[in-house]
Write a protein that holds these residues in place. Sequence first.
Motif, PDB file in Angstrom:
ATOM      1  N   TYR A 107       3.998  -5.849  -4.450  1.00  0.00           N
ATOM      2  CA  TYR A 107       3.824  -4.941  -5.581  1.00  0.00           C
ATOM      3  C   TYR A 107       2.797  -3.865  -5.256  1.00  0.00           C
ATOM      4  O   TYR A 107       1.785  -4.129  -4.608  1.00  0.00           O
ATOM      5  CB  TYR A 107       3.364  -5.711  -6.820  1.00  0.00           C
ATOM      6  N   PHE A 108       3.066  -2.657  -5.758  1.00  0.00           N
ATOM      7  CA  PHE A 108       2.204  -1.514  -5.476  1.00  0.00           C
ATOM      8  C   PHE A 108       2.355  -0.480  -6.574  1.00  0.00           C
ATOM      9  O   PHE A 108       3.188  -0.622  -7.477  1.00  0.00           O
ATOM     10  CB  PHE A 108       2.551  -0.914  -4.104  1.00  0.00           C
ATOM     11  N   ASP A 109       1.567   0.571  -6.490  1.00  0.00           N
ATOM     12  CA  ASP A 109       1.668   1.694  -7.422  1.00  0.00           C
ATOM     13  C   ASP A 109       1.580   2.994  -6.620  1.00  0.00           C
ATOM     14  O   ASP A 109       1.601   2.970  -5.382  1.00  0.00           O
ATOM     15  CB  ASP A 109       0.609   1.611  -8.528  1.00  0.00           C
ATOM     16  N   ALA A 110       1.444   4.102  -7.310  1.00  0.00           N
ATOM     17  CA  ALA A 110       1.433   5.405  -6.629  1.00  0.00           C
ATOM     18  C   ALA A 110       0.289   5.520  -5.628  1.00  0.00           C
ATOM     19  O   ALA A 110       0.433   6.154  -4.580  1.00  0.00           O
ATOM     20  CB  ALA A 110       1.362   6.537  -7.655  1.00  0.00           C
ATOM     21  N   SER A 111      -0.836   4.885  -5.922  1.00  0.00           N
ATOM     22  CA  SER A 111      -1.981   5.005  -5.027  1.00  0.00           C
ATOM     23  C   SER A 111      -1.897   4.074  -3.811  1.00  0.00           C
ATOM     24  O   SER A 111      -2.631   4.266  -2.844  1.00  0.00           O
ATOM     25  CB  SER A 111      -3.287   4.743  -5.791  1.00  0.00           C
ATOM     26  N   THR A 112      -1.009   3.085  -3.851  1.00  0.00           N
ATOM     27  CA  THR A 112      -0.916   2.121  -2.746  1.00  0.00           C
ATOM     28  C   THR A 112       0.463   2.100  -2.090  1.00  0.00           C
ATOM     29  O   THR A 112       0.714   1.270  -1.223  1.00  0.00           O
ATOM     30  CB  THR A 112      -1.277   0.700  -3.234  1.00  0.00           C
ATOM     31  N   VAL A 113       1.360   3.007  -2.475  1.00  0.00           N
ATOM     32  CA  VAL A 113       2.727   2.991  -1.945  1.00  0.00           C
ATOM     33  C   VAL A 113       2.746   3.161  -0.430  1.00  0.00           C
ATOM     34  O   VAL A 113       3.524   2.496   0.263  1.00  0.00           O
ATOM     35  CB  VAL A 113       3.631   4.032  -2.646  1.00  0.00           C
ATOM     36  N   GLU A 114       1.904   4.023   0.103  1.00  0.00           N
ATOM     37  CA  GLU A 114       1.893   4.252   1.544  1.00  0.00           C
ATOM     38  C   GLU A 114       1.458   2.984   2.289  1.00  0.00           C
ATOM     39  O   GLU A 114       2.080   2.586   3.271  1.00  0.00           O
ATOM     40  CB  GLU A 114       0.970   5.420   1.892  1.00  0.00           C
ATOM     41  N   PHE A 115       0.398   2.348   1.809  1.00  0.00           N
ATOM     42  CA  PHE A 115      -0.066   1.113   2.441  1.00  0.00           C
ATOM     43  C   PHE A 115       0.989   0.010   2.329  1.00  0.00           C
ATOM     44  O   PHE A 115       1.269  -0.703   3.298  1.00  0.00           O
ATOM     45  CB  PHE A 115      -1.389   0.637   1.818  1.00  0.00           C
ATOM     46  N   ALA A 116       1.588  -0.137   1.147  1.00  0.00           N
ATOM     47  CA  ALA A 116       2.600  -1.179   0.938  1.00  0.00           C
ATOM     48  C   ALA A 116       3.802  -0.964   1.846  1.00  0.00           C
ATOM     49  O   ALA A 116       4.346  -1.918   2.416  1.00  0.00           O
ATOM     50  CB  ALA A 116       3.029  -1.208  -0.523  1.00  0.00           C
ATOM     51  N   THR A 117       4.221   0.275   2.004  1.00  0.00           N
ATOM     52  CA  THR A 117       5.346   0.595   2.886  1.00  0.00           C
ATOM     53  C   THR A 117       5.021   0.202   4.317  1.00  0.00           C
ATOM     54  O   THR A 117       5.834  -0.432   5.013  1.00  0.00           O
ATOM     55  CB  THR A 117       5.686   2.092   2.796  1.00  0.00           C
TER      56      THR A 117
ATOM     57  N   THR B 244       8.037  -5.875 -12.973  1.00  0.00           N
ATOM     58  CA  THR B 244       7.428  -4.926 -13.908  1.00  0.00           C
ATOM     59  C   THR B 244       6.468  -3.983 -13.189  1.00  0.00           C
ATOM     60  O   THR B 244       5.671  -3.299 -13.831  1.00  0.00           O
ATOM     61  CB  THR B 244       6.683  -5.674 -15.033  1.00  0.00           C
ATOM     62  N   ARG B 245       6.555  -3.978 -11.866  1.00  0.00           N
ATOM     63  CA  ARG B 245       5.798  -3.054 -11.019  1.00  0.00           C
ATOM     64  C   ARG B 245       6.727  -2.569  -9.915  1.00  0.00           C
ATOM     65  O   ARG B 245       7.730  -3.195  -9.602  1.00  0.00           O
ATOM     66  CB  ARG B 245       4.594  -3.757 -10.378  1.00  0.00           C
ATOM     67  N   TRP B 246       6.359  -1.466  -9.287  1.00  0.00           N
ATOM     68  CA  TRP B 246       7.091  -1.018  -8.111  1.00  0.00           C
ATOM     69  C   TRP B 246       6.991  -2.113  -7.059  1.00  0.00           C
ATOM     70  O   TRP B 246       5.972  -2.814  -6.958  1.00  0.00           O
ATOM     71  CB  TRP B 246       6.500   0.255  -7.566  1.00  0.00           C
ATOM     72  N   SER B 247       8.034  -2.238  -6.214  1.00  0.00           N
ATOM     73  CA  SER B 247       8.017  -3.346  -5.259  1.00  0.00           C
ATOM     74  C   SER B 247       8.897  -3.074  -4.052  1.00  0.00           C
ATOM     75  O   SER B 247       9.752  -2.189  -4.070  1.00  0.00           O
ATOM     76  CB  SER B 247       8.485  -4.635  -5.945  1.00  0.00           C
ATOM     77  N   CYS B 248       8.660  -3.884  -3.031  1.00  0.00           N
ATOM     78  CA  CYS B 248       9.499  -3.914  -1.836  1.00  0.00           C
ATOM     79  C   CYS B 248       9.725  -5.379  -1.500  1.00  0.00           C
ATOM     80  O   CYS B 248       8.790  -6.181  -1.515  1.00  0.00           O
ATOM     81  CB  CYS B 248       8.818  -3.208  -0.666  1.00  0.00           C
ATOM     82  N   GLN B 249      10.961  -5.724  -1.186  1.00  0.00           N
ATOM     83  CA  GLN B 249      11.332  -7.112  -0.909  1.00  0.00           C
ATOM     84  C   GLN B 249      11.399  -7.389   0.591  1.00  0.00           C
ATOM     85  O   GLN B 249      11.931  -6.588   1.352  1.00  0.00           O
ATOM     86  CB  GLN B 249      12.703  -7.406  -1.523  1.00  0.00           C
TER      87      GLN B 249
END
Length: 116
Positions: A19-29, A55-60
Amino acid sequence: MNEPKRPINVHKAYHAHVYFDASTVEFATQLCNEAGAKFGLRVGRVHQKLVGPHTRWSCQLVFSQQSFDDVVPWLDEHRNGLSILIHGVTGDDYKDHTDHAYWLGDEADLYLGNFL
């Protein structure tokens, strides 16, 4: 408040949802791609919208029981504060996201209405 259930290796297959948000999308990717490359995992799309029960942005990430003991500690060590849902894949989506749901970091709310 109860501590989130920690992952245990009792299922044949697993999904990890980072799970991530706009501020952590780059790190999560980067985290998901690195885990995929390091462990040979199937990496899903980086969803910058709500998908399924999340209920949050995510990557599986998809992995097996054989990979569990390598993947889960690595994710826990490298997640840098992100919450990660790890659940068994049994064919029962409701139970997978409730009874078979484990957490690295803080537990997030899930929308389970579609599974009932």
